[in-house]
Design a protein around this motif. Structure first.
Motif, PDB file in Angstrom:
ATOM      1  N   UNK A  51       0.827  -1.211   0.000  1.00  0.00           N
ATOM      2  CA  UNK A  51       0.000   0.000   0.000  1.00  0.00           C
ATOM      3  C   UNK A  51       0.862   1.262   0.000  1.00  0.00           C
ATOM      4  N   UNK A  52       1.928   1.275   0.758  1.00  0.00           N
ATOM      5  CA  UNK A  52       2.815   2.439   0.765  1.00  0.00           C
ATOM      6  C   UNK A  52       3.480   2.638  -0.590  1.00  0.00           C
ATOM      7  N   UNK A  53       3.869   1.560  -1.236  1.00  0.00           N
ATOM      8  CA  UNK A  53       4.505   1.706  -2.553  1.00  0.00           C
ATOM      9  C   UNK A  53       3.510   2.195  -3.605  1.00  0.00           C
ATOM     10  N   UNK A  58       1.572   6.824  -6.916  1.00  0.00           N
ATOM     11  CA  UNK A  58       0.535   7.802  -7.271  1.00  0.00           C
ATOM     12  C   UNK A  58       1.032   9.217  -6.998  1.00  0.00           C
ATOM     13  N   UNK A  59       1.717   9.416  -5.891  1.00  0.00           N
ATOM     14  CA  UNK A  59       2.264  10.725  -5.548  1.00  0.00           C
ATOM     15  C   UNK A  59       3.275  11.188  -6.606  1.00  0.00           C
ATOM     16  N   UNK A  63       3.072  14.401  -9.240  1.00  0.00           N
ATOM     17  CA  UNK A  63       4.133  15.397  -9.327  1.00  0.00           C
ATOM     18  C   UNK A  63       4.559  15.608 -10.773  1.00  0.00           C
ATOM     19  N   UNK A  64       4.732  14.528 -11.517  1.00  0.00           N
ATOM     20  CA  UNK A  64       5.145  14.630 -12.912  1.00  0.00           C
ATOM     21  C   UNK A  64       4.076  15.348 -13.728  1.00  0.00           C
TER      22      UNK A  64
END
Length: 72
Positions: A51-53, A58-59, A63-64
């Protein structure tokens, strides 16, 4: 004169009895402990890592996208 040979005999017997300890084999070393298992198992918190990965991916994608929108 009789006591001197008895003393010598006793000294010689004690001396030769003590020499048997010199020829005794040493004790074998204690067995070594088995090596620890390699690494830690990934069983309990594997879903948290996934889940963290996914959240980090997604973050980074957001950003991109925001950098591309700002440059256009």
């Amino acid at each position: 004169m009789n006591t001197v040979p008895k003393r010598v005999l006793i000294i010689l017997v004690v001396f030769f009895l003590e020499q048997t300890n010199v020829f005794a084999a040493p004790e074998p070393p204690p067995p070594s402990t088995p090596p620890p298992p390699p690494g830690l198992p990934l069983d309990g918190a594997l879903y948290i890592l996934v889940m963290l990965s996914v959240c980090y991916g997604i973050y980074k994608l957001n950003q991109i996208k925001s950098i591309k929108k700002a440059s256009n």
